[in-house]
Design a protein around this motif. Structure first.
Motif, PDB file in Angstrom:
ATOM      1  N   GLU A  24       0.825  -1.197   0.000  1.00  0.00           N
ATOM      2  CA  GLU A  24       0.000   0.000   0.000  1.00  0.00           C
ATOM      3  C   GLU A  24       0.865   1.254   0.000  1.00  0.00           C
ATOM      4  N   VAL A  25       0.414   2.238  -0.734  1.00  0.00           N
ATOM      5  CA  VAL A  25       1.145   3.499  -0.795  1.00  0.00           C
ATOM      6  C   VAL A  25       0.886   4.316   0.461  1.00  0.00           C
ATOM      7  N   ASN A  26       1.766   5.254   0.732  1.00  0.00           N
ATOM      8  CA  ASN A  26       1.660   6.127   1.896  1.00  0.00           C
ATOM      9  C   ASN A  26       0.733   7.291   1.559  1.00  0.00           C
ATOM     10  N   LEU A  27      -0.553   7.030   1.602  1.00  0.00           N
ATOM     11  CA  LEU A  27      -1.581   8.028   1.288  1.00  0.00           C
ATOM     12  C   LEU A  27      -2.480   8.194   2.496  1.00  0.00           C
ATOM     13  N   HIS A  28      -2.544   9.393   3.046  1.00  0.00           N
ATOM     14  CA  HIS A  28      -3.481   9.689   4.122  1.00  0.00           C
ATOM     15  C   HIS A  28      -4.785  10.148   3.484  1.00  0.00           C
ATOM     16  N   GLU A  29      -5.806   9.334   3.609  1.00  0.00           N
ATOM     17  CA  GLU A  29      -7.087   9.642   2.992  1.00  0.00           C
ATOM     18  C   GLU A  29      -7.668  10.940   3.555  1.00  0.00           C
ATOM     19  N   GLY A  30      -8.390  11.666   2.709  1.00  0.00           N
ATOM     20  CA  GLY A  30      -9.011  12.904   3.152  1.00  0.00           C
ATOM     21  C   GLY A  30      -9.264  13.851   1.997  1.00  0.00           C
ATOM     22  N   LEU A  31      -9.526  15.109   2.333  1.00  0.00           N
ATOM     23  CA  LEU A  31      -9.767  16.152   1.340  1.00  0.00           C
ATOM     24  C   LEU A  31      -8.424  16.725   0.898  1.00  0.00           C
ATOM     25  N   TRP A  32      -8.200  16.723  -0.399  1.00  0.00           N
ATOM     26  CA  TRP A  32      -6.921  17.151  -0.965  1.00  0.00           C
ATOM     27  C   TRP A  32      -7.104  18.332  -1.891  1.00  0.00           C
ATOM     28  N   MET A  53     -10.374  20.742  -5.391  1.00  0.00           N
ATOM     29  CA  MET A  53     -10.419  19.979  -4.145  1.00  0.00           C
ATOM     30  C   MET A  53     -11.089  18.651  -4.436  1.00  0.00           C
ATOM     31  N   GLN A  54     -10.555  17.590  -3.818  1.00  0.00           N
ATOM     32  CA  GLN A  54     -11.128  16.272  -4.052  1.00  0.00           C
ATOM     33  C   GLN A  54     -10.861  15.376  -2.858  1.00  0.00           C
ATOM     34  N   CYS A  55     -11.844  14.543  -2.544  1.00  0.00           N
ATOM     35  CA  CYS A  55     -11.681  13.562  -1.479  1.00  0.00           C
ATOM     36  C   CYS A  55     -10.932  12.365  -2.073  1.00  0.00           C
ATOM     37  N   LEU A  56      -9.763  12.066  -1.536  1.00  0.00           N
ATOM     38  CA  LEU A  56      -8.964  10.941  -2.030  1.00  0.00           C
ATOM     39  C   LEU A  56      -8.982   9.799  -1.031  1.00  0.00           C
ATOM     40  N   THR A  57      -9.181   8.601  -1.565  1.00  0.00           N
ATOM     41  CA  THR A  57      -9.089   7.379  -0.784  1.00  0.00           C
ATOM     42  C   THR A  57      -8.205   6.406  -1.557  1.00  0.00           C
ATOM     43  N   ARG A  58      -7.825   5.330  -0.925  1.00  0.00           N
ATOM     44  CA  ARG A  58      -7.019   4.322  -1.630  1.00  0.00           C
ATOM     45  C   ARG A  58      -7.792   3.734  -2.811  1.00  0.00           C
ATOM     46  N   LYS A  59      -9.121   3.665  -2.675  1.00  0.00           N
ATOM     47  CA  LYS A  59      -9.948   3.093  -3.740  1.00  0.00           C
ATOM     48  C   LYS A  59     -10.030   3.982  -4.969  1.00  0.00           C
ATOM     49  N   ASN A  60      -9.979   5.322  -4.778  1.00  0.00           N
ATOM     50  CA  ASN A  60     -10.171   6.205  -5.935  1.00  0.00           C
ATOM     51  C   ASN A  60      -8.921   6.984  -6.324  1.00  0.00           C
ATOM     52  N   MET A  61      -7.762   6.632  -5.796  1.00  0.00           N
ATOM     53  CA  MET A  61      -6.576   7.453  -6.051  1.00  0.00           C
ATOM     54  C   MET A  61      -6.188   7.485  -7.522  1.00  0.00           C
ATOM     55  N   LEU A  62      -6.518   6.461  -8.285  1.00  0.00           N
ATOM     56  CA  LEU A  62      -6.224   6.504  -9.725  1.00  0.00           C
ATOM     57  C   LEU A  62      -7.371   7.076 -10.524  1.00  0.00           C
ATOM     58  N   LYS A  63      -8.601   6.871 -10.081  1.00  0.00           N
ATOM     59  CA  LYS A  63      -9.746   7.382 -10.830  1.00  0.00           C
ATOM     60  C   LYS A  63      -9.738   8.896 -10.915  1.00  0.00           C
ATOM     61  N   ILE A 135       1.394  17.215 -11.715  1.00  0.00           N
ATOM     62  CA  ILE A 135       0.350  17.163 -10.707  1.00  0.00           C
ATOM     63  C   ILE A 135       0.978  17.161  -9.311  1.00  0.00           C
ATOM     64  N   ASN A 136       0.449  18.023  -8.444  1.00  0.00           N
ATOM     65  CA  ASN A 136       0.865  18.059  -7.040  1.00  0.00           C
ATOM     66  C   ASN A 136      -0.381  18.066  -6.183  1.00  0.00           C
ATOM     67  N   GLY A 137      -0.302  17.406  -5.042  1.00  0.00           N
ATOM     68  CA  GLY A 137      -1.436  17.402  -4.135  1.00  0.00           C
ATOM     69  C   GLY A 137      -0.991  17.578  -2.701  1.00  0.00           C
ATOM     70  N   ARG A 138      -1.893  18.166  -1.922  1.00  0.00           N
ATOM     71  CA  ARG A 138      -1.630  18.370  -0.490  1.00  0.00           C
ATOM     72  C   ARG A 138      -2.925  18.110   0.262  1.00  0.00           C
ATOM     73  N   ARG A 139      -2.839  17.259   1.286  1.00  0.00           N
ATOM     74  CA  ARG A 139      -4.012  16.949   2.101  1.00  0.00           C
ATOM     75  C   ARG A 139      -4.379  18.154   2.951  1.00  0.00           C
ATOM     76  N   ILE A 140      -5.673  18.499   2.936  1.00  0.00           N
ATOM     77  CA  ILE A 140      -6.160  19.678   3.648  1.00  0.00           C
ATOM     78  C   ILE A 140      -6.844  19.283   4.963  1.00  0.00           C
ATOM     79  N   SER A 141      -7.730  18.280   4.904  1.00  0.00           N
ATOM     80  CA  SER A 141      -8.515  17.902   6.083  1.00  0.00           C
ATOM     81  C   SER A 141      -9.181  16.550   5.838  1.00  0.00           C
ATOM     82  N   GLU A 142     -10.065  16.171   6.754  1.00  0.00           N
ATOM     83  CA  GLU A 142     -10.884  14.986   6.557  1.00  0.00           C
ATOM     84  C   GLU A 142     -11.942  15.281   5.495  1.00  0.00           C
ATOM     85  N   CYS A 143     -12.447  14.240   4.831  1.00  0.00           N
ATOM     86  CA  CYS A 143     -13.546  14.423   3.873  1.00  0.00           C
ATOM     87  C   CYS A 143     -14.821  14.706   4.645  1.00  0.00           C
ATOM     88  N   LYS A 144     -15.674  15.506   4.044  1.00  0.00           N
ATOM     89  CA  LYS A 144     -16.950  15.861   4.707  1.00  0.00           C
ATOM     90  C   LYS A 144     -18.099  15.129   4.099  1.00  0.00           C
TER      91      LYS A 144
END
Length: 144
Positions: A24-32, A53-63, A135-144
């Motif tokens: 598994e990749v080092n991805l902290h799920e949340g709002l990015w 802004m997008q909610c990223l999870t391990r399931k949708n990181m490629l989608k 492409i660059n991304g930064r986690r902002i918070s938890e998904c709402k």
């Protein structure tokens, strides 16, 4: 004999599970907040940087990298995906009117990621077009 088989199944299952855990990749799920800079070789002007802004999870990181056009999505297939450490690479081919091939590489670092996606299309009007997305991304918070 049965005990040996059960032990073998337990050991194999443990090894298989640990392989997936470490893969598994080092991805902290949340709002990015995702920033994309588009580069088109031969284009006289620079395209503006885009952010969304997008909610990223391990399931949708490629989608998140797939085309958003509903008609195009039906004709696109990811044909090759590999995970090596925290880096995901993939190849997607889209058939039909707007046929293209995309290759991408993203490295996740917990609360940030960076990568490149290269799209090559062969337009009947413009010929071969190459678009490079940084492409660059930064986690902002938890998904709402």
């Amino acid at each position: 004999m049965v005990k040996k088989m059960i032990l073998a199944v337990v050991i194999a299952g443990t090894l298989l599970w640990s392989t997936f855990v470490f893969a598994e990749v080092n991805l902290h799920e949340g709002l990015w907040k995702i920033t994309t800079k588009i580069e088109m070789p031969g284009m006289p002007m620079q395209m503006p940087v885009t952010e969304h802004m997008q909610c990223l999870t391990r399931k949708n990181m490629l989608k998140t990298m797939m085309p958003k056009d509903q008609n195009q999505e039906k004709e696109c297939k990811t044909i090759n995906t590999k995970i090596s450490g925290n880096t995901v690479t993939w190849t997607t081919k889209c058939e039909g009117k707007d046929a293209m091939e995309m290759t991408g590489k993203i490295t996740y670092r917990g609360d940030t990621f960076e990568g490149t996606m290269i799209m090559i299309s062969n337009s009947p009007n413009e010929g071969k077009i190459k678009i490079i997305n940084h492409i660059n991304g930064r986690r902002i918070s938890e998904c709402k």
